[in-house]
Design a protein around this motif. Structure first.
Motif, PDB file in Angstrom:
ATOM      1  N   GLU A  71      -5.302  -2.729  -7.287  1.00 59.63           N
ATOM      2  CA  GLU A  71      -5.340  -1.535  -6.585  1.00 59.63           C
ATOM      3  C   GLU A  71      -5.215  -0.153  -7.446  1.00 59.63           C
ATOM      4  O   GLU A  71      -5.734   0.769  -6.929  1.00 59.63           O
ATOM      5  CB  GLU A  71      -4.516  -1.585  -5.427  1.00 59.63           C
TER       6      GLU A  71
ATOM      7  N   ILE B 176       1.517   1.861  -3.759  1.00 56.31           N
ATOM      8  CA  ILE B 176       0.443   2.413  -4.336  1.00 56.31           C
ATOM      9  C   ILE B 176       0.397   4.125  -3.961  1.00 56.31           C
ATOM     10  O   ILE B 176       0.228   4.847  -4.897  1.00 56.31           O
ATOM     11  CB  ILE B 176      -0.968   1.693  -4.205  1.00 56.31           C
TER      12      ILE B 176
ATOM     13  N   TYR C 160      -7.983   0.227  -9.419  1.00 57.15           N
ATOM     14  CA  TYR C 160      -9.026   0.777  -8.836  1.00 57.15           C
ATOM     15  C   TYR C 160      -9.050   2.256  -8.780  1.00 57.15           C
ATOM     16  O   TYR C 160     -10.205   3.097  -8.483  1.00 57.15           O
ATOM     17  CB  TYR C 160      -9.334   0.339  -7.531  1.00 57.15           C
TER      18      TYR C 160
ATOM     19  N   HIS D 214       0.802  -1.238  -0.007  1.00 57.41           N
ATOM     20  CA  HIS D 214      -0.003   0.002   0.032  1.00 57.41           C
ATOM     21  C   HIS D 214       0.777   1.273  -0.214  1.00 57.41           C
ATOM     22  O   HIS D 214       0.291   2.316  -0.460  1.00 57.41           O
ATOM     23  CB  HIS D 214      -1.025  -0.064   1.339  1.00 57.41           C
TER      24      HIS D 214
END
Length: 407
Positions: free
Chosen positions: A320, A286, A323, A283
């Motif tokens: 992700e 990202i 998204y 994360h």
């Protein structure tokens, strides 16, 4: 006996230092041409610590190639050729197609371009021209590190013959018909040009090899000659064409300096264990990619990912990012491409694609990222778009060193 050997070695070295680079042939005669069949030609072999990866090995090649080039420019050692060590069983090459298969440099590089910079020759050229079934290396020097490289608080260039527990731990790049007449272990530290001093200990040797060539350091890193060598390391034409086709058809770019996509080298595998303080979480990765686009590339929605991450982790990263409304790309070779290019070629295709991106983010202290940064410098990208890294989720994030091209 050990004392006598040291005295003889010092005597030979003293003689050699009178003209360390003295050659044995005239550049005007054929024996000085790059002809592996010429009986006057001498060959310098080397190998690298087996666990080291493809891109560190490229750097070690440059050390030897620059050493040979600079010596030849002085009109010395004109009878010597540098033998390109085959690519064999590298740690990151997991494909079953690679087992037991030594590969020549032409699999990945334009060897004629390499020869334009330094007097290099493929090992298979030499093996083909051997009249016997066995290639004998006169002396293998196994380079070893000093126990205390900063003895007395000073790092000094030096070497010393070490007869304790001397052995060669390699396998001659998977070639069973390559043998060594003599093995000499040497503690060594310093610039690579000092290897000529070792060669001078056995002046009649025709075939000389240095094991653990990564121990010898660059004579001068980042100089014009360094960059000339780096520029000569052009990739195999088929790899370049495959990468260009992918860029054109997936990333909508037909130019050298693309503006349509960002590229990220997301190093995982061993880095998540050995360098976990230098790399971000999934994360965190990202968030940093999204932040870079919003800060520097507001019109870009295409992101190319080069990574050694497990498929499940890579798919999660892609999901992700998608998204967040990004188009995410990752080069997946067909069975035919993997058979043709091997794992090393697929990694090079990834590097080429990253090299042409509008903006690049690499992984801290990864030689894979270093090579991409060099390629981008050669292509002419602004350094601000090149020397960027993924930071850990917390703590200090050291900026990448900028080794800019010298023309």
């Amino acid at each position: 006996m050990h004392l006598i050997f040291i005295l003889i070695a010092n005597l030979l070295l003293t003689t050699a230092e009178q003209d360390l680079f003295e050659g044995t042939c005239d550049a005007a005669v054929k024996s000085c041409q790059n002809d592996p069949q010429n009986h006057d030609t001498k060959f310098l072999f080397y190998d690298v610590n087996p666990p080291e990866g493809f891109n560190l090995r490229r750097d070690v090649y440059m050390r030897f190639a620059v050493m040979m080039s600079e010596t030849h420019k002085k009109g010395k050692k004109l009878d010597w050729r540098l033998v390109l060590p085959p690519w064999y069983r590298l740690y990151h090459w997991r494909s079953q197609r690679m087992i037991g298969q030594p590969l020549p440099w032409s699999t990945f590089f334009d060897v004629n371009s390499l020869k334009s910079f330094a007097p290099v020759v493929e090992l298979n050229e030499i093996l083909t021209n051997e009249t016997s079934n066995t290639l004998e290396i006169d002396t293998v020097y196994v380079l070893q590190n000093y126990d205390d490289p900063f003895e007395g608080g000073i790092f000094a260039d030096k070497w010393q013959v070490n007869k304790d527990n001397c052995r060669y731990d390699g396998d001659f790049w998977g070639h069973a018909n390559v043998k060594a007449k003599e093995i000499v272990c040497v503690r060594f530290q310093g610039q690579i040009s000092r290897l000529w001093e070792l060669i001078s200990l056995h002046p009649s040797d025709k075939n000389v090899m240095f094991a653990h060539g990564e121990i010898a350091l660059h004579d001068s890193y980042g100089t014009k000659n360094y960059w000339d060598c780096r520029k000569s390391m052009k990739f195999n034409e088929n790899l370049v064409k495959t990468a260009e086709y992918y860029i054109e058809n997936n990333l909508n770019c037909t130019e050298k300096l693309c503006k349509s996509y960002m590229a990220v080298h997301w190093r995982r595998q061993d880095f998540t264990r050995s360098r976990h303080n230098d790399v971000p979480s999934l994360h965190g990765t990202i968030d940093q990619i999204d932040h870079a686009v919003r800060m520097h590339l507001r019109k870009i929605k295409k992101i190319f990912i080069a990574s050694d991450a497990p498929t499940s982790e890579l798919n999660l990263l892609i999901h992700e990012l998608e998204y967040l409304k990004y188009e995410v790309f990752h080069f997946t070779p067909s069975k035919t491409e993997l058979e043709l290019f091997k794992d090393g070629g697929v990694a090079i295709i990834d590097q080429i694609i990253c090299s042409h991106a509008a903006y690049f983010i690499g992984t801290h202290e990864s030689t894979y990222s270093f090579r991409i940064q060099e390629e981008r410098e050669i292509l002419g990208f602004d350094s601000d778009t090149t020397f960027n890294r993924l930071c850990p989720d917390s703590g200090v994030c050291e900026k990448p060193s900028r080794w800019t091209v010298i023309h």
